[in-house]
Design a protein around this motif. Structure first.
Motif, PDB file in Angstrom:
ATOM      1  N   MET A 135     -89.871  11.822  58.875  1.00  0.00           N
ATOM      2  CA  MET A 135     -89.385  12.374  60.254  1.00  0.00           C
ATOM      3  C   MET A 135     -90.621  13.329  60.632  1.00  0.00           C
ATOM      4  SD  MET A 135     -85.591  13.280  58.760  1.00  0.00           S
ATOM      5  CE  MET A 135     -84.866  12.267  57.655  1.00  0.00           C
ATOM      6  N   THR A 136     -90.765  13.209  61.913  1.00  0.00           N
ATOM      7  CA  THR A 136     -91.537  14.387  62.666  1.00  0.00           C
ATOM      8  C   THR A 136     -90.671  15.160  63.487  1.00  0.00           C
ATOM      9  OG1 THR A 136     -93.398  12.720  62.718  1.00  0.00           O
ATOM     10  CG2 THR A 136     -93.335  14.480  64.272  1.00  0.00           C
ATOM     11  N   PRO A 137     -90.839  16.758  63.325  1.00  0.00           N
ATOM     12  CA  PRO A 137     -90.188  17.650  64.061  1.00  0.00           C
ATOM     13  C   PRO A 137     -90.444  17.753  65.572  1.00  0.00           C
ATOM     14  CG  PRO A 137     -91.834  18.757  62.855  1.00  0.00           C
ATOM     15  CD  PRO A 137     -91.795  17.458  62.231  1.00  0.00           C
ATOM     16  N   ILE A 138     -89.433  17.786  66.453  1.00  0.00           N
ATOM     17  CA  ILE A 138     -89.734  17.620  67.781  1.00  0.00           C
ATOM     18  C   ILE A 138     -89.288  18.722  68.720  1.00  0.00           C
ATOM     19  CG2 ILE A 138     -90.291  15.317  68.174  1.00  0.00           C
ATOM     20  CD1 ILE A 138     -87.319  14.985  69.326  1.00  0.00           C
ATOM     21  N   ALA A 139     -88.226  19.507  67.922  1.00  0.00           N
ATOM     22  CA  ALA A 139     -87.390  20.677  68.607  1.00  0.00           C
ATOM     23  C   ALA A 139     -86.761  21.897  67.500  1.00  0.00           C
ATOM     24  CB  ALA A 139     -86.331  20.211  69.448  1.00  0.00           C
ATOM     25  N   SER A 140     -87.087  22.955  67.929  1.00  0.00           N
ATOM     26  CA  SER A 140     -86.728  24.013  67.063  1.00  0.00           C
ATOM     27  C   SER A 140     -85.580  25.002  68.006  1.00  0.00           C
ATOM     28  CB  SER A 140     -87.780  24.800  66.554  1.00  0.00           C
ATOM     29  OG  SER A 140     -88.691  23.954  65.691  1.00  0.00           O
ATOM     30  N   ALA A 141     -84.714  25.752  67.310  1.00  0.00           N
ATOM     31  CA  ALA A 141     -84.151  26.711  67.729  1.00  0.00           C
ATOM     32  C   ALA A 141     -84.346  28.030  66.865  1.00  0.00           C
ATOM     33  CB  ALA A 141     -82.562  26.744  67.650  1.00  0.00           C
ATOM     34  N   GLY A 142     -85.074  29.119  67.743  1.00  0.00           N
ATOM     35  CA  GLY A 142     -85.485  29.908  66.950  1.00  0.00           C
ATOM     36  C   GLY A 142     -86.687  29.410  66.045  1.00  0.00           C
ATOM     37  N   GLU A 143     -86.571  29.697  64.642  1.00  0.00           N
ATOM     38  CA  GLU A 143     -87.456  29.262  63.651  1.00  0.00           C
ATOM     39  C   GLU A 143     -86.953  27.972  62.922  1.00  0.00           C
ATOM     40  OE1 GLU A 143     -90.541  30.555  63.609  1.00  0.00           O
ATOM     41  OE2 GLU A 143     -89.976  31.780  65.090  1.00  0.00           O
ATOM     42  N   ASN A 144     -85.796  27.386  63.200  1.00  0.00           N
ATOM     43  CA  ASN A 144     -85.075  26.437  62.859  1.00  0.00           C
ATOM     44  C   ASN A 144     -85.366  25.067  63.334  1.00  0.00           C
ATOM     45  OD1 ASN A 144     -84.020  27.978  60.788  1.00  0.00           O
ATOM     46  ND2 ASN A 144     -82.342  28.773  62.028  1.00  0.00           N
ATOM     47  N   ILE A 145     -85.670  24.014  62.694  1.00  0.00           N
ATOM     48  CA  ILE A 145     -85.888  22.875  63.396  1.00  0.00           C
ATOM     49  C   ILE A 145     -84.488  22.205  63.630  1.00  0.00           C
ATOM     50  CG2 ILE A 145     -86.611  20.382  62.865  1.00  0.00           C
ATOM     51  CD1 ILE A 145     -88.515  21.254  60.671  1.00  0.00           C
ATOM     52  N   ILE A 146     -84.420  21.579  64.767  1.00  0.00           N
ATOM     53  CA  ILE A 146     -83.071  20.929  65.297  1.00  0.00           C
ATOM     54  C   ILE A 146     -83.271  19.654  65.841  1.00  0.00           C
ATOM     55  CG2 ILE A 146     -81.828  23.291  65.862  1.00  0.00           C
ATOM     56  CD1 ILE A 146     -82.510  22.495  68.835  1.00  0.00           C
ATOM     57  N   GLY A 147     -84.393  19.246  66.044  1.00  0.00           N
ATOM     58  CA  GLY A 147     -84.759  17.668  66.480  1.00  0.00           C
ATOM     59  C   GLY A 147     -85.699  17.251  65.913  1.00  0.00           C
ATOM     60  N   TYR A 148     -85.957  15.590  65.655  1.00  0.00           N
ATOM     61  CA  TYR A 148     -87.192  14.933  64.965  1.00  0.00           C
ATOM     62  C   TYR A 148     -86.964  13.806  65.515  1.00  0.00           C
ATOM     63  CZ  TYR A 148     -82.765  13.274  62.724  1.00  0.00           C
ATOM     64  OH  TYR A 148     -81.443  12.723  62.319  1.00  0.00           O
ATOM     65  N   ALA A 149     -88.192  13.066  65.222  1.00  0.00           N
ATOM     66  CA  ALA A 149     -88.163  11.469  65.484  1.00  0.00           C
ATOM     67  C   ALA A 149     -88.479  10.883  64.188  1.00  0.00           C
ATOM     68  CB  ALA A 149     -89.441  11.445  66.454  1.00  0.00           C
ATOM     69  N   MET A 150     -87.875   9.912  64.075  1.00  0.00           N
ATOM     70  CA  MET A 150     -88.058   8.800  62.654  1.00  0.00           C
ATOM     71  C   MET A 150     -89.454   8.238  62.976  1.00  0.00           C
ATOM     72  SD  MET A 150     -85.605   8.895  60.413  1.00  0.00           S
ATOM     73  CE  MET A 150     -83.888   9.232  60.433  1.00  0.00           C
ATOM     74  N   ASN A 151     -90.137   8.232  61.917  1.00  0.00           N
ATOM     75  CA  ASN A 151     -91.638   7.751  61.748  1.00  0.00           C
ATOM     76  C   ASN A 151     -91.618   6.155  61.926  1.00  0.00           C
ATOM     77  OD1 ASN A 151     -92.517  10.238  61.919  1.00  0.00           O
ATOM     78  ND2 ASN A 151     -92.941  10.267  59.819  1.00  0.00           N
ATOM     79  N   ASP A 152     -90.822   5.626  61.417  1.00  0.00           N
ATOM     80  CA  ASP A 152     -90.589   4.174  61.132  1.00  0.00           C
ATOM     81  C   ASP A 152     -89.832   3.090  62.041  1.00  0.00           C
ATOM     82  OD1 ASP A 152     -88.413   5.199  59.958  1.00  0.00           O
ATOM     83  OD2 ASP A 152     -88.448   3.671  58.119  1.00  0.00           O
ATOM     84  N   LYS A 153     -88.963   3.995  62.906  1.00  0.00           N
ATOM     85  CA  LYS A 153     -88.110   3.580  63.880  1.00  0.00           C
ATOM     86  C   LYS A 153     -87.782   4.034  64.901  1.00  0.00           C
ATOM     87  CE  LYS A 153     -85.123   2.552  60.559  1.00  0.00           C
ATOM     88  NZ  LYS A 153     -83.819   2.506  59.726  1.00  0.00           N
ATOM     89  N   PRO A 154     -87.352   3.726  66.283  1.00  0.00           N
ATOM     90  CA  PRO A 154     -87.271   4.343  67.409  1.00  0.00           C
ATOM     91  C   PRO A 154     -85.951   5.060  67.412  1.00  0.00           C
ATOM     92  CG  PRO A 154     -86.745   2.218  67.893  1.00  0.00           C
ATOM     93  CD  PRO A 154     -87.035   2.088  66.335  1.00  0.00           C
ATOM     94  N   VAL A 155     -85.823   5.987  66.448  1.00  0.00           N
ATOM     95  CA  VAL A 155     -84.479   6.910  66.172  1.00  0.00           C
ATOM     96  C   VAL A 155     -84.895   8.125  66.409  1.00  0.00           C
ATOM     97  CG1 VAL A 155     -82.822   7.512  64.757  1.00  0.00           C
ATOM     98  CG2 VAL A 155     -83.492   5.159  64.712  1.00  0.00           C
ATOM     99  N   TYR A 156     -84.168   9.004  67.235  1.00  0.00           N
ATOM    100  CA  TYR A 156     -84.341  10.371  67.473  1.00  0.00           C
ATOM    101  C   TYR A 156     -82.910  11.270  67.257  1.00  0.00           C
ATOM    102  CZ  TYR A 156     -88.013   7.615  69.918  1.00  0.00           C
ATOM    103  OH  TYR A 156     -88.825   6.664  70.199  1.00  0.00           O
ATOM    104  N   GLY A 157     -83.136  12.262  66.645  1.00  0.00           N
ATOM    105  CA  GLY A 157     -82.216  13.107  66.501  1.00  0.00           C
ATOM    106  C   GLY A 157     -82.282  14.349  66.947  1.00  0.00           C
ATOM    107  N   LEU A 158     -81.097  15.091  67.726  1.00  0.00           N
ATOM    108  CA  LEU A 158     -81.340  16.121  68.361  1.00  0.00           C
ATOM    109  C   LEU A 158     -79.827  16.981  68.288  1.00  0.00           C
ATOM    110  CD1 LEU A 158     -83.355  18.158  70.187  1.00  0.00           C
ATOM    111  CD2 LEU A 158     -82.227  16.582  72.147  1.00  0.00           C
TER     112      LEU A 158
END
Length: 219
Positions: A135-158
């Motif tokens: 997973m690649t981080p794409i968003a944070s709140a303060g210093e904490n990661i809250i968003g990511y993109a999967m590297n092997d499929k087009p799935v994005y968590g936020l």
């Protein structure tokens, strides 16, 4: 034939809100029950999938058919679903944190965040994510990661709630639909009229008659 974005939500009110926001941006969208099968999804010829569940309630993916993540369609997983998918992918999720003041957002250079200025915006509720190498981080709140993109499929968590009167939430949905799913702007008055006529024709008996009752006011 339309190619909609399909919406699954634990809370029906959130599903309808997401659908309305997408249709307002001329993106065709359809709400499906949480236990819909991949076959039912594919029958709609969709361009992408949006999933949402409350972040602070357990069982975000209970009842959801995990095979929908293997259809090759872009998936935007919001709030509790984003956290659940992080765990399913081998990551970890810390307990939910609540802050009195919104924590500032840090948004990466990603197509989900085009035309969004995070300055002054933030989130009050989030569960810090610990990602794996998949997973690649794409968003944070303060210093904490809250968003990511999967590297092997087009799935994005936020972990970002879709709420009324939030232009950034509407823009994230729009960016997902147009920038990632490559949807067409084909949800308009002509489309709605055509669909309504088709539904009436399909439901009317052969050689039968149709009674149409119309009210006034806001209806």
């Amino acid at each position: 034939m339309q190619e909609p974005v399909v919406v699954f939500c634990k809370e029906r009110s959130t599903a309808w809100l997401i659908c309305r926001l997408l249709r307002w941006r001329q993106v065709a969208s359809l709400y499906l029950p949480y236990d819909a099968t991949p076959e039912e999804v594919l029958a709609l010829n969709p361009k992408g999938i949006i999933l949402s569940a409350p972040l602070d309630e357990p069982g975000a993916t209970d009842g959801l058919d995990s095979r929908i993540f293997d259809l090759g369609l872009p998936v935007l997983a919001l709030d509790g679903v984003a956290a659940a998918l992080c765990i399913a992918g081998g990551g970890q999720v810390s307990p939910v944190l609540r802050s009195a003041a919104p924590l500032p957002l840090k948004l990466g250079e990603h197509s989900l965040f085009q035309e969004i200025n995070a300055t002054g915006n933030g989130v009050r509720i989030h569960a810090p994510l610990q990602l794996t190498g998949a997973m690649t981080p794409i968003a944070s709140a303060g210093e904490n990661i809250i968003g990511y993109a999967m590297n092997d499929k087009p799935v994005y968590g936020l972990e970002y709630p879709i709420e009324r009167n939030d232009p950034d939430a509407a823009q994230i949905l729009t960016n997902f639909a147009y920038g990632i799913c490559k949807c067409r702007a084909d949800w308009n008055e002509d489309t709605m009229i055509s669909q309504a006529i088709g539904t009436i024709r399909d439901g009317a008996p052969e050689g039968g008659q149709v009674l149409c009752a119309i009210s006034g006011g806001v209806d």
